[in-house]
Design a protein around this motif. Structure first.
Motif, PDB file in Angstrom:
ATOM      1  N   ILE A  47     -43.581   3.559 -10.264  1.00  0.00           N
ATOM      2  CA  ILE A  47     -43.495   4.067 -11.639  1.00  0.00           C
ATOM      3  C   ILE A  47     -42.984   5.506 -11.621  1.00  0.00           C
ATOM      4  CG2 ILE A  47     -44.767   4.580 -13.762  1.00  0.00           C
ATOM      5  CD1 ILE A  47     -44.449   1.540 -13.016  1.00  0.00           C
ATOM      6  N   SER A  48     -43.499   6.301 -10.708  1.00  0.00           N
ATOM      7  CA  SER A  48     -43.053   7.686 -10.573  1.00  0.00           C
ATOM      8  C   SER A  48     -41.565   7.744 -10.260  1.00  0.00           C
ATOM      9  CB  SER A  48     -43.847   8.380  -9.471  1.00  0.00           C
ATOM     10  OG  SER A  48     -43.386   9.699  -9.297  1.00  0.00           O
ATOM     11  N   ARG A  49     -41.110   6.888  -9.371  1.00  0.00           N
ATOM     12  CA  ARG A  49     -39.693   6.856  -8.990  1.00  0.00           C
ATOM     13  C   ARG A  49     -38.826   6.495 -10.198  1.00  0.00           C
ATOM     14  NH1 ARG A  49     -40.597   4.631  -4.574  1.00  0.00           N
ATOM     15  NH2 ARG A  49     -40.548   2.475  -5.268  1.00  0.00           N
ATOM     16  N   LEU A  83     -38.861   6.821 -20.802  1.00  0.00           N
ATOM     17  CA  LEU A  83     -39.881   5.892 -20.309  1.00  0.00           C
ATOM     18  C   LEU A  83     -41.219   6.598 -20.129  1.00  0.00           C
ATOM     19  CD1 LEU A  83     -37.711   3.960 -17.699  1.00  0.00           C
ATOM     20  CD2 LEU A  83     -38.519   3.100 -19.910  1.00  0.00           C
ATOM     21  N   LYS A  84     -41.163   7.795 -19.578  1.00  0.00           N
ATOM     22  CA  LYS A  84     -42.391   8.568 -19.380  1.00  0.00           C
ATOM     23  C   LYS A  84     -43.056   8.888 -20.718  1.00  0.00           C
ATOM     24  CE  LYS A  84     -44.091  12.907 -17.451  1.00  0.00           C
ATOM     25  NZ  LYS A  84     -43.705  14.137 -16.735  1.00  0.00           N
ATOM     26  N   GLN A  85     -42.261   9.336 -21.694  1.00  0.00           N
ATOM     27  CA  GLN A  85     -42.816   9.673 -23.012  1.00  0.00           C
ATOM     28  C   GLN A  85     -43.455   8.448 -23.661  1.00  0.00           C
ATOM     29  OE1 GLN A  85     -39.770  11.555 -25.354  1.00  0.00           O
ATOM     30  NE2 GLN A  85     -39.775  13.404 -24.107  1.00  0.00           N
ATOM     31  N   ALA A  86     -42.811   7.298 -23.540  1.00  0.00           N
ATOM     32  CA  ALA A  86     -43.364   6.074 -24.116  1.00  0.00           C
ATOM     33  C   ALA A  86     -44.701   5.731 -23.460  1.00  0.00           C
ATOM     34  CB  ALA A  86     -42.377   4.920 -23.953  1.00  0.00           C
ATOM     35  N   ARG A  87     -44.779   5.905 -22.144  1.00  0.00           N
ATOM     36  CA  ARG A  87     -46.027   5.634 -21.424  1.00  0.00           C
ATOM     37  C   ARG A  87     -47.123   6.586 -21.864  1.00  0.00           C
ATOM     38  NH1 ARG A  87     -48.288   8.251 -17.572  1.00  0.00           N
ATOM     39  NH2 ARG A  87     -46.421   9.317 -16.845  1.00  0.00           N
ATOM     40  N   VAL A  88     -46.800   7.860 -21.935  1.00  0.00           N
ATOM     41  CA  VAL A  88     -47.785   8.879 -22.318  1.00  0.00           C
ATOM     42  C   VAL A  88     -48.278   8.644 -23.747  1.00  0.00           C
ATOM     43  CG1 VAL A  88     -48.082  11.361 -22.744  1.00  0.00           C
ATOM     44  CG2 VAL A  88     -46.976  10.578 -20.640  1.00  0.00           C
ATOM     45  N   GLU A  89     -47.366   8.274 -24.653  1.00  0.00           N
ATOM     46  CA  GLU A  89     -47.739   8.004 -26.044  1.00  0.00           C
ATOM     47  C   GLU A  89     -48.789   6.909 -26.157  1.00  0.00           C
ATOM     48  OE1 GLU A  89     -44.227   7.077 -28.289  1.00  0.00           O
ATOM     49  OE2 GLU A  89     -43.449   9.119 -28.136  1.00  0.00           O
ATOM     50  N   THR A  90     -48.741   5.950 -25.246  1.00  0.00           N
ATOM     51  CA  THR A  90     -49.709   4.849 -25.293  1.00  0.00           C
ATOM     52  C   THR A  90     -51.022   5.220 -24.607  1.00  0.00           C
ATOM     53  OG1 THR A  90     -48.951   3.834 -23.236  1.00  0.00           O
ATOM     54  CG2 THR A  90     -47.877   3.123 -25.285  1.00  0.00           C
ATOM     55  N   GLY A  91     -51.046   6.373 -23.953  1.00  0.00           N
ATOM     56  CA  GLY A  91     -52.261   6.808 -23.271  1.00  0.00           C
ATOM     57  C   GLY A  91     -52.435   6.203 -21.893  1.00  0.00           C
ATOM     58  N   MET A  92     -51.404   5.574 -21.376  1.00  0.00           N
ATOM     59  CA  MET A  92     -51.480   4.954 -20.051  1.00  0.00           C
ATOM     60  C   MET A  92     -51.120   5.954 -18.965  1.00  0.00           C
ATOM     61  SD  MET A  92     -49.731   1.238 -20.253  1.00  0.00           S
ATOM     62  CE  MET A  92     -50.856  -0.065 -19.938  1.00  0.00           C
ATOM     63  N   THR A  93     -51.763   5.800 -17.839  1.00  0.00           N
ATOM     64  CA  THR A  93     -51.388   6.574 -16.661  1.00  0.00           C
ATOM     65  C   THR A  93     -50.342   5.773 -15.893  1.00  0.00           C
ATOM     66  OG1 THR A  93     -53.046   5.552 -15.235  1.00  0.00           O
ATOM     67  CG2 THR A  93     -53.728   7.528 -16.483  1.00  0.00           C
ATOM     68  N   GLU A 129     -50.739   4.846 -12.928  1.00  0.00           N
ATOM     69  CA  GLU A 129     -51.551   3.848 -12.220  1.00  0.00           C
ATOM     70  C   GLU A 129     -51.830   2.637 -13.114  1.00  0.00           C
ATOM     71  OE1 GLU A 129     -53.148   2.305  -8.947  1.00  0.00           O
ATOM     72  OE2 GLU A 129     -52.585   4.417  -8.914  1.00  0.00           O
ATOM     73  N   ASP A 130     -52.186   2.892 -14.389  1.00  0.00           N
ATOM     74  CA  ASP A 130     -52.437   1.792 -15.339  1.00  0.00           C
ATOM     75  C   ASP A 130     -51.195   0.909 -15.479  1.00  0.00           C
ATOM     76  OD1 ASP A 130     -54.965   2.889 -15.942  1.00  0.00           O
ATOM     77  OD2 ASP A 130     -54.190   3.985 -17.688  1.00  0.00           O
ATOM     78  N   LEU A 131     -50.066   1.550 -15.679  1.00  0.00           N
ATOM     79  CA  LEU A 131     -48.820   0.815 -15.867  1.00  0.00           C
ATOM     80  C   LEU A 131     -48.444   0.042 -14.607  1.00  0.00           C
ATOM     81  CD1 LEU A 131     -46.469   0.103 -17.726  1.00  0.00           C
ATOM     82  CD2 LEU A 131     -45.345   2.208 -16.972  1.00  0.00           C
ATOM     83  N   ALA A 132     -48.613   0.679 -13.459  1.00  0.00           N
ATOM     84  CA  ALA A 132     -48.298   0.023 -12.192  1.00  0.00           C
ATOM     85  C   ALA A 132     -49.127  -1.247 -12.016  1.00  0.00           C
ATOM     86  CB  ALA A 132     -48.538   0.981 -11.030  1.00  0.00           C
ATOM     87  N   THR A 133     -50.386  -1.169 -12.353  1.00  0.00           N
ATOM     88  CA  THR A 133     -51.259  -2.338 -12.231  1.00  0.00           C
ATOM     89  C   THR A 133     -50.753  -3.477 -13.106  1.00  0.00           C
ATOM     90  OG1 THR A 133     -53.177  -0.954 -11.734  1.00  0.00           O
ATOM     91  CG2 THR A 133     -53.627  -3.172 -12.544  1.00  0.00           C
ATOM     92  N   LYS A 134     -50.387  -3.168 -14.336  1.00  0.00           N
ATOM     93  CA  LYS A 134     -49.907  -4.193 -15.262  1.00  0.00           C
ATOM     94  C   LYS A 134     -48.539  -4.752 -14.847  1.00  0.00           C
ATOM     95  CE  LYS A 134     -52.649  -2.750 -19.130  1.00  0.00           C
ATOM     96  NZ  LYS A 134     -53.033  -3.565 -20.253  1.00  0.00           N
ATOM     97  N   LEU A 135     -47.732  -3.936 -14.175  1.00  0.00           N
ATOM     98  CA  LEU A 135     -46.419  -4.387 -13.710  1.00  0.00           C
ATOM     99  C   LEU A 135     -46.480  -5.005 -12.311  1.00  0.00           C
ATOM    100  CD1 LEU A 135     -44.031  -1.528 -14.924  1.00  0.00           C
ATOM    101  CD2 LEU A 135     -44.037  -3.905 -15.675  1.00  0.00           C
ATOM    102  N   HIS A 136     -47.682  -5.039 -11.741  1.00  0.00           N
ATOM    103  CA  HIS A 136     -47.878  -5.580 -10.387  1.00  0.00           C
ATOM    104  C   HIS A 136     -47.032  -4.826  -9.362  1.00  0.00           C
ATOM    105  CE1 HIS A 136     -50.059  -8.774 -12.359  1.00  0.00           C
ATOM    106  NE2 HIS A 136     -48.997  -9.021 -13.115  1.00  0.00           N
ATOM    107  N   THR A 137     -47.124  -3.518  -9.436  1.00  0.00           N
ATOM    108  CA  THR A 137     -46.393  -2.659  -8.505  1.00  0.00           C
ATOM    109  C   THR A 137     -47.276  -1.467  -8.155  1.00  0.00           C
ATOM    110  OG1 THR A 137     -44.262  -1.605  -8.086  1.00  0.00           O
ATOM    111  CG2 THR A 137     -45.184  -1.295 -10.295  1.00  0.00           C
ATOM    112  N   LYS A 138     -46.704  -0.483  -7.505  1.00  0.00           N
ATOM    113  CA  LYS A 138     -47.451   0.711  -7.100  1.00  0.00           C
ATOM    114  C   LYS A 138     -47.131   1.891  -8.013  1.00  0.00           C
ATOM    115  CE  LYS A 138     -47.542  -0.676  -2.311  1.00  0.00           C
ATOM    116  NZ  LYS A 138     -47.217  -0.352  -0.931  1.00  0.00           N
ATOM    117  N   LYS A 139     -48.053   2.831  -8.060  1.00  0.00           N
ATOM    118  CA  LYS A 139     -47.869   4.049  -8.844  1.00  0.00           C
ATOM    119  C   LYS A 139     -46.593   4.774  -8.419  1.00  0.00           C
ATOM    120  CE  LYS A 139     -50.044   8.523  -9.744  1.00  0.00           C
ATOM    121  NZ  LYS A 139     -49.091   9.395  -9.073  1.00  0.00           N
ATOM    122  N   SER A 140     -46.304   4.761  -7.131  1.00  0.00           N
ATOM    123  CA  SER A 140     -45.108   5.446  -6.636  1.00  0.00           C
ATOM    124  C   SER A 140     -43.831   4.841  -7.223  1.00  0.00           C
ATOM    125  CB  SER A 140     -45.059   5.423  -5.109  1.00  0.00           C
ATOM    126  OG  SER A 140     -45.014   4.094  -4.630  1.00  0.00           O
TER     127      SER A 140
END
Length: 91
Positions: free
Chosen positions: A60-62, A35-45, A47-58
Motif C-alpha cells: 500500500i505504501s509503495r 489514493l492516499k487522500q481517499a484512504r485517509v478520508e475513510t479513516g483507514m490505515t 494496514e487496514d487497507l492491506a488486510t482487506k486487499l489481501h496484501t502487505k502494508k508495504s
C-alpha cells in the motif's frame, strides 16, 4: 506563483527532457496522493487497507508513494474497499 513554481516553469522551458520527466513524475505522484487522500478520508490505515486487499502494508505504501504501473484491477479494488467509485478519463 511561488518561487518553486517559477523555477520549474523556467527549467521546463530550457530542458525538454526535464519537462517530460517532470510531467510524468507529477502524474504518478498525483495518483498516489489521490489514493492516499481517499484512504485517509475513510479513516483507514495502510494496514487496514492491506488486510482487506489481501496484501502487505508495504505494498500500500509503495502504491501511494510510487504510483506507477498500477493494474486497473488494483485501482478498482482499492476504490471499492474505500467505498469510492473509480473514474478514468481520457482528455
Amino acid at each position: 506563483m511561488s518561487d518553486l513554481q517559477k523555477y520549474i516553469e523556467k527549467r521546463k522551458k530550457l530542458d525538454k527532457e526535464f519537462a517530460e520527466n517532470f510531467d510524468k513524475g507529477y502524474e504518478e505522484f498525483k495518483i498516489g496522493e489521490m489514493l492516499k487522500q481517499a484512504r485517509v478520508e475513510t479513516g483507514m490505515t495502510q494496514e487496514d487497507l492491506a488486510t482487506k486487499l489481501h496484501t502487505k502494508k508495504s505494498a500500500i505504501s509503495r502504491i501511494e508513494n510510487h504510483a506507477q504501473d498500477i493494474k486497473l484491477s488494483t485501482l478498482q479494488n482499492f476504490a471499492n474497499i474505500l467505498g469510492k467509485e473509480l473514474k478514468i478519463q481520457i482528455v
